[in-house]
Design a protein around this motif. Structure first.
Motif, PDB file in Angstrom:
ATOM      1  N   ALA A  74       0.836  -1.204   0.000  1.00  0.00           N
ATOM      2  CA  ALA A  74       0.000   0.000   0.000  1.00  0.00           C
ATOM      3  C   ALA A  74       0.874   1.259   0.000  1.00  0.00           C
ATOM      4  CB  ALA A  74      -0.919  -0.003   1.214  1.00  0.00           C
ATOM      5  N   ARG A  75       0.281   2.361  -0.467  1.00  0.00           N
ATOM      6  CA  ARG A  75       0.956   3.646  -0.454  1.00  0.00           C
ATOM      7  C   ARG A  75      -0.030   4.736  -0.004  1.00  0.00           C
ATOM      8  NH1 ARG A  75       4.672   1.009  -0.144  1.00  0.00           N
ATOM      9  NH2 ARG A  75       6.593   0.951  -1.389  1.00  0.00           N
ATOM     10  N   LEU A  76       0.515   5.887   0.344  1.00  0.00           N
ATOM     11  CA  LEU A  76      -0.262   6.959   0.959  1.00  0.00           C
ATOM     12  C   LEU A  76      -0.562   8.078  -0.032  1.00  0.00           C
ATOM     13  CD1 LEU A  76       1.927   7.074   4.157  1.00  0.00           C
ATOM     14  CD2 LEU A  76      -0.498   6.502   4.162  1.00  0.00           C
ATOM     15  N   ASP A  77      -1.810   8.493  -0.066  1.00  0.00           N
ATOM     16  CA  ASP A  77      -2.233   9.687  -0.799  1.00  0.00           C
ATOM     17  C   ASP A  77      -2.646  10.720   0.243  1.00  0.00           C
ATOM     18  OD1 ASP A  77      -3.407  11.698  -2.225  1.00  0.00           O
ATOM     19  OD2 ASP A  77      -4.847  10.427  -3.295  1.00  0.00           O
ATOM     20  N   PRO A  78      -1.791  11.714   0.533  1.00  0.00           N
ATOM     21  CA  PRO A  78      -2.085  12.658   1.620  1.00  0.00           C
ATOM     22  C   PRO A  78      -3.444  13.325   1.502  1.00  0.00           C
ATOM     23  CG  PRO A  78       0.180  12.911   0.885  1.00  0.00           C
ATOM     24  CD  PRO A  78      -0.489  11.979  -0.090  1.00  0.00           C
ATOM     25  N   SER A  79      -3.919  13.569   0.292  1.00  0.00           N
ATOM     26  CA  SER A  79      -5.197  14.267   0.132  1.00  0.00           C
ATOM     27  C   SER A  79      -6.381  13.420   0.581  1.00  0.00           C
ATOM     28  CB  SER A  79      -5.391  14.682  -1.333  1.00  0.00           C
ATOM     29  OG  SER A  79      -5.580  13.540  -2.161  1.00  0.00           O
ATOM     30  N   GLN A  80      -6.163  12.108   0.755  1.00  0.00           N
ATOM     31  CA  GLN A  80      -7.246  11.201   1.129  1.00  0.00           C
ATOM     32  C   GLN A  80      -7.026  10.590   2.514  1.00  0.00           C
ATOM     33  OE1 GLN A  80      -9.985  10.967  -0.801  1.00  0.00           O
ATOM     34  NE2 GLN A  80      -8.949  12.506  -2.053  1.00  0.00           N
ATOM     35  N   LEU A  81      -6.312  11.308   3.381  1.00  0.00           N
ATOM     36  CA  LEU A  81      -5.961  10.771   4.692  1.00  0.00           C
ATOM     37  C   LEU A  81      -6.632  11.514   5.836  1.00  0.00           C
ATOM     38  CD1 LEU A  81      -2.083  10.286   4.401  1.00  0.00           C
ATOM     39  CD2 LEU A  81      -3.857   8.551   4.107  1.00  0.00           C
ATOM     40  N   GLU A  82      -6.804  10.776   6.949  1.00  0.00           N
ATOM     41  CA  GLU A  82      -6.957  11.366   8.274  1.00  0.00           C
ATOM     42  C   GLU A  82      -5.632  11.104   8.992  1.00  0.00           C
ATOM     43  OE1 GLU A  82     -10.159   9.594  10.462  1.00  0.00           O
ATOM     44  OE2 GLU A  82     -11.495   9.613   8.730  1.00  0.00           O
ATOM     45  N   VAL A  83      -5.121  12.101   9.694  1.00  0.00           N
ATOM     46  CA  VAL A  83      -3.850  11.956  10.394  1.00  0.00           C
ATOM     47  C   VAL A  83      -4.033  12.296  11.860  1.00  0.00           C
ATOM     48  CG1 VAL A  83      -1.467  12.775  10.601  1.00  0.00           C
ATOM     49  CG2 VAL A  83      -2.461  12.419   8.342  1.00  0.00           C
ATOM     50  N   TYR A  84      -3.536  11.411  12.732  1.00  0.00           N
ATOM     51  CA  TYR A  84      -3.571  11.612  14.181  1.00  0.00           C
ATOM     52  C   TYR A  84      -2.148  11.471  14.709  1.00  0.00           C
ATOM     53  CZ  TYR A  84      -8.505  10.558  13.324  1.00  0.00           C
ATOM     54  OH  TYR A  84      -9.788  10.562  12.831  1.00  0.00           O
TER      55      TYR A  84
END
Length: 364
Positions: free
Chosen positions: A323-333
């Motif tokens: 898997a990879r990360l798309d920052p625009s589609q994230l929730e970050v805690y």
């Protein structure tokens, strides 16, 4: 800076509503290890390889005598700010280079109290209502401190993760004196580091040290309630957890179990000093820089990202995660020491995470 402050003052904690005066401690166990023998062995090996003639002259000839002699050298804590006294046994170049840094790190690990990381569980007569991510004040004997709840609201017992700080108000008492069967007073809950309503967004948790505790509560809660899925969407759940040594990463075994059992949970431990003692092949960079390694291709193209992000984004990840990360589609805690959380706030925004989908809490 939009960082929520984790309350820590005695007066403020005392104003929280009383939960119970007689919560019973059911377990106190160490999550780290006593690695003194490993440290002494590695010190001898490093100095045998890099030491000057003075090392070979002063080093006791028997292993037992050498170990006692090394212990005496390592107990000279007054010299730590300028490097361990053992650096005098390596060349001047090595004193300020990687060998000197290694010797100093090993001395700091030798001086680290054991246990320095505790898992404490308590039982109450009635269930305690709280939201994943919140914390309670804990009063033991005459001292009150606040600790994040590490267990999910779906679990029967309350769980806390306590890092032992030499000279700290309560951590030493909890680490040394607290036993199963003791009682503590609980007040609260408090805190606004809370999960968003379910959505198809993937979730990234970022922490160092005991900042992992409220995130563990959230992760347990997500899986216990099925909120790692939204309608027909399986949400990827990431945890990037940083520290100095592998065994001082809170709940490392539990998080690795999740990663082994669940395809949508991705555990990314990153430790800066473990390679001094073992053949560590995992990540070693700061949490925010490690995060950049797992971004989708093309993220940031055309943007002016700080050079350190460009460097790490172009460095291959050390874990085989598809898997990879798309920052625009994230929730970050994120949770941890204020200085660390400040850098994570800035990093998330620079990488393109929408501010309305970020939650941060700092302490210390």
């Amino acid at each position: 800076m939009r960082i929520r402050r984790h309350l820590s003052q005695h007066e403020t904690a005392e104003e929280l509503p009383l939960v119970t005066e007689s919560a019973v401690v059911t377990d106190v166990s160490a999550m780290d290890r006593n690695r003194t023998d490993e440290v002494l062995t590695e010190l001898r090996a490093t100095l045998d390889e890099h030491g000057t003639d003075a090392w070979r002259r002063d080093r006791p000839t028997t292993d037992e005598a050498c170990e006692d002699w090394l212990r005496a050298q390592l107990d000279e804590v007054d010299h730590l700010d300028g490097g361990t006294p053992l650096t005098r046994y390596v060349s001047e170049d090595d004193q300020t280079g990687s060998v000197g840094e290694k010797l100093t790190a090993l001395q700091e690990r030798y001086l680290q109290p054991y246990p320095s990381l505790l898992r404490i569980t308590v039982e109450t007569d009635d269930p305690v209502e709280f939201a994943a991510g919140q914390y309670l004040s804990v009063r033991y004997q005459d001292t009150t401190r606040v600790y994040s709840i590490a267990s999910s609201p779906t679990r029967d017992e309350l769980e806390f993760c306590v890092g032992r700080v030499p000279g700290g108000q309560m951590t030493s008492e909890l680490a040394v004196d607290l036993e199963a069967g003791d009682t503590v007073t609980l007040r609260g809950p408090y805190g606004e580091l809370l999960l968003e309503e379910p959505s198809p967004r993937d979730i990234v948790f970022l922490a160092t040290g005991t900042g992992a505790a409220p995130l563990k509560s959230m992760i347990d809660y997500l899986f216990d309630t099925g909120r790692d899925r939204y309608e027909d969407t399986v949400r990827d759940i990431w945890l990037v957890l940083g520290g100095g040594w592998k065994d001082t990463l809170p709940y490392r075994v539990a998080f690795q179990s999740y990663a082994d059992e669940r395809d949508n949970f991705h555990f990314v431990p990153t430790v800066s000093r473990e390679s001094y003692l073992t053949e560590w092949t995992g990540e070693t960079a700061y949490v925010q820089h490690t995060l950049a390694k797992y971004l989708e291709d093309g993220v940031g193209d055309g943007q002016s990202l700080p050079p350190e992000f460009e460097h790490h984004r172009n460095t291959p990840p050390r874990y085989p995660i598809d898997a990879r990360l798309d920052p625009s589609q994230l929730e970050v805690y994120a949770c941890g020491l204020n200085a660390m959380v400040s850098s994570l706030v800035e990093a998330a925004e620079q990488l393109g995470v929408p501010p309305e989908h970020t939650q941060f809490e700092g302490f210390g």
